[in-house]
Design a protein around this motif. Structure first.
Motif, PDB file in Angstrom:
ATOM      1  N   CYS A 255      29.382  39.166  43.944  1.00  0.00           N
ATOM      2  CA  CYS A 255      30.724  39.428  43.424  1.00  0.00           C
ATOM      3  C   CYS A 255      30.600  40.143  42.082  1.00  0.00           C
ATOM      4  CB  CYS A 255      31.489  38.113  43.252  1.00  0.00           C
ATOM      5  SG  CYS A 255      33.166  38.288  42.592  1.00  0.00           S
ATOM      6  N   VAL A 256      31.367  41.209  41.884  1.00  0.00           N
ATOM      7  CA  VAL A 256      31.332  41.909  40.608  1.00  0.00           C
ATOM      8  C   VAL A 256      32.177  41.146  39.589  1.00  0.00           C
ATOM      9  CG1 VAL A 256      30.857  44.190  41.555  1.00  0.00           C
ATOM     10  CG2 VAL A 256      33.223  43.418  41.332  1.00  0.00           C
ATOM     11  N   ILE A 258      34.610  41.232  37.136  1.00  0.00           N
ATOM     12  CA  ILE A 258      35.701  41.976  36.511  1.00  0.00           C
ATOM     13  C   ILE A 258      36.851  41.019  36.241  1.00  0.00           C
ATOM     14  CG2 ILE A 258      35.060  44.188  37.528  1.00  0.00           C
ATOM     15  CD1 ILE A 258      37.249  43.807  39.583  1.00  0.00           C
ATOM     16  N   TYR A 308      34.740  33.732  40.699  1.00  0.00           N
ATOM     17  CA  TYR A 308      33.564  34.582  40.853  1.00  0.00           C
ATOM     18  C   TYR A 308      32.539  34.057  41.858  1.00  0.00           C
ATOM     19  CZ  TYR A 308      35.395  36.827  36.665  1.00  0.00           C
ATOM     20  OH  TYR A 308      36.211  37.483  35.773  1.00  0.00           O
ATOM     21  N   ILE A 339      37.964  50.798  38.296  1.00  0.00           N
ATOM     22  CA  ILE A 339      36.975  50.162  39.163  1.00  0.00           C
ATOM     23  C   ILE A 339      35.904  51.154  39.601  1.00  0.00           C
ATOM     24  CG2 ILE A 339      36.630  49.013  41.382  1.00  0.00           C
ATOM     25  CD1 ILE A 339      39.470  47.876  41.063  1.00  0.00           C
ATOM     26  N   ILE A 397      30.045  52.152  41.077  1.00  0.00           N
ATOM     27  CA  ILE A 397      30.925  51.873  42.209  1.00  0.00           C
ATOM     28  C   ILE A 397      31.415  53.175  42.832  1.00  0.00           C
ATOM     29  CG2 ILE A 397      33.159  50.869  42.840  1.00  0.00           C
ATOM     30  CD1 ILE A 397      32.580  48.555  41.017  1.00  0.00           C
ATOM     31  N   MET A 425      35.003  42.059  45.286  1.00  0.00           N
ATOM     32  CA  MET A 425      35.726  42.077  44.023  1.00  0.00           C
ATOM     33  C   MET A 425      36.672  40.882  44.014  1.00  0.00           C
ATOM     34  SD  MET A 425      38.170  45.098  42.490  1.00  0.00           S
ATOM     35  CE  MET A 425      39.477  44.832  43.698  1.00  0.00           C
ATOM     36  N   THR A 428      42.425  40.354  41.896  1.00  0.00           N
ATOM     37  CA  THR A 428      42.751  41.083  40.672  1.00  0.00           C
ATOM     38  C   THR A 428      44.159  41.623  40.751  1.00  0.00           C
ATOM     39  OG1 THR A 428      40.435  41.752  40.471  1.00  0.00           O
ATOM     40  CG2 THR A 428      42.021  42.945  39.125  1.00  0.00           C
ATOM     41  N   LEU A 437      34.132  45.418  48.676  1.00  0.00           N
ATOM     42  CA  LEU A 437      33.875  46.756  48.166  1.00  0.00           C
ATOM     43  C   LEU A 437      32.833  47.488  48.998  1.00  0.00           C
ATOM     44  CD1 LEU A 437      33.729  46.091  44.306  1.00  0.00           C
ATOM     45  CD2 LEU A 437      35.617  47.095  45.606  1.00  0.00           C
TER      46      LEU A 437
END
Length: 472
Positions: A255-256, A258, A308, A339, A397, A425, A428, A437
């Motif tokens: 998981c990124v 952000i 996350y 992103i 990305i 991701m 958000t 993603l």
């Protein structure tokens, strides 16, 4: 000659063994033979855990959920001793043991011992400079402000500065390896096992600033067996070099990291090792290229299971916004552009590699990430094979969106190479659920398997070999 300093015991636990002369630990000397000490019956390797300082070794009960992990052990020391003397530079060594058929000694292969001593010394320089600043002689502790390890170039300098501390570290390592050998031999004896077995020990060394002399570290160690089961082998001394028993770990989802609100300002608030301003570096004693124990605590918000690291996520990837050479933000503030232009740096406890479809293997540069030993081995191996390696530009990305990626994997000194099957991701803005993603195009992971095998062989061939004897 090694200077032995008096240090307080970490725990009020039972002493298992007396101090051992560290000279017996040098590979250039005679075979290392610890004292004949009676072994405990019914020892389970899964419950083995010990910590040591320069004076003695202590067993940590496996039921102690905090101290039985290296992370919990370091966080305990930080909480107990405070941010100035409880935070330390640390490193984690992979130590592979092959139990010989006679079952009275183990051949240990210690991965990257010199690399780890160099990085430990460099990280301790960074830590003390950040925490304590100038000394009586003027300037920083080591003459250069906020330091970083940009490729091990200062190894000769750091080694000469920390000769006694490195010698003490080897002494602590010897004590922990002796006790681990006793556990391996006793376990094999009690189970009446025949033939050779290999085991992996996770050995953590922690240097914290001394309260009396801040530029001199107190040396501590922690050891626990990795959770992976021992690998049977048909040979003896060469068994650990045989890649036939290797299998690729189960692929993970990453998981990124952000924020919920997609702005550069929100991103800068998340825990990170890169891009910290001077005040923050001094507060936590760390920087991107230094392995400092405060990161164990700082990264906890990025392990939130509700955002996350929900079930099924094996790693969180740190990202950053791209910058021009002048350090100016070049991206727009629209969510989509925000992103797409993010650079992927590293995992919370791993380095990240992306294999591109043109054959290039890309990973973020030192200065933005911690230079791990597995990363070091892979770059060495790929360069020698003449493969295209880009360790100057982080993967983006945008490249992922453009379909340029082929495979992704993360590396660490214990798990070595772990394939990534999916990158997500977190929820958000208006998106209430995580979004995928990227997904691996197939489950073959051909490049990842080749890299794992080559890196493993290189790590074994460069390992320091030590025989440790135990007596039933």
């Amino acid at each position: 000659m090694m200077v032995v300093r008096h240090t307080a015991l970490l725990l009020s636990t039972i002493s298992l063994t007396a101090p051992i002369l560290c000279q017996a630990f040098h590979s250039s000397g005679p075979q290392y033979q610890p004292s004949k000490t009676a072994l405990h019956n019914n020892i389970d390797l899964s419950s083995f855990c010990a910590e040591a300082d320069i004076q003695q070794i202590n067993q940590i009960p496996h039921s102690d959920n905090i101290l039985s992990s290296a992370r919990g052990w370091m966080e305990h020391i930080e909480q107990r001793d405070g941010p100035k003397h409880g935070v330390g530079a640390y490193t984690v060594l992979r130590c592979d043991a092959t139990l010989q058929p006679e079952m009275h000694y183990c051949e240990w292969k210690i991965w990257g011992e010199k690399f780890h001593m160099d990085r430990l010394s460099s990280s301790f320089q960074t830590l003390t400079t950040n925490l304590f600043g100038a000394t009586e002689s003027g300037g920083s502790f080591y003459g250069g402000g906020i330091t970083s390890m940009s490729g091990m170039g200062s190894s000769v300098h750091t080694e000469s500065m920390f000769t006694d501390s490195i010698e003490e570290t080897r002494h602590v390592m010897a004590m922990l390896l002796e006790q681990a050998t006793k556990s391996i031999c006793a376990n094999a004896y009690n189970s009446q096992h025949e033939g050779s077995l290999t085991h992996t020990l996770m050995l953590t060394i922690l240097w914290t600033p001394s309260s009396s002399q801040q530029s001199t570290p107190l040396v501590r160690g922690h050891a626990v067996f990795a959770t992976a089961p021992p690998q049977p082998s048909s040979t003896t001394t060469s068994s650990i070099d045989n890649e036939s028993h290797l299998s690729l770990p189960t692929p993970i989802t990453a998981c990124v990291a952000i924020p919920n609100q997609l702005t550069p300002e929100s991103l800068s608030i998340l825990p990170r090792r890169h891009g910290m301003n001077l005040n923050l570096q001094r507060l936590v004693g760390s920087s991107a290229s230094a392995k400092v124990s405060s990161w164990c605590r700082i990264r906890r918000p990025l392990e939130d299971p509700n955002r996350y690291k929900p079930p099924g996520v094996g790693e969180v990837i740190l990202v950053r916004k791209p910058e021009t050479e002048r350090g100016t933000n070049i991206m727009t503030y629209s969510n989509e552009n925000f992103i797409d232009t993010l650079e992927l740096l590293e995992g919370l406890i791993s380095n990240l590699f992306v294999v591109y479809k043109d054959g290039t293997v890309r990973t973020a540069p030192v200065g933005l990430v911690l230079p791990g030993y597995a990363r070091h081995l892979i770059i060495q191996e790929l360069n020698e094979r003449g493969m295209k390696v880009d360790s100057s530009n982080p993967p983006t990305i945008q490249d992922m969106r453009d379909g340029l990626w082929s495979e992704v994997f993360v590396t660490s000194v214990i798990r070595l190479v772990v394939p990534v099957e999916r990158i997500i991701m977190p929820a958000t803005g208006a998106n209430v659920n995580p979004l995928i993603l990227w997904e691996a195009p197939n489950d073959e992971y051909r490049a990842t398997r080749m890299i794992q095998s080559a890196m493993y062989q290189r790590g074994c061939s460069q390992a320091t070999v030590k025989n440790v004897v135990s007596y039933i």
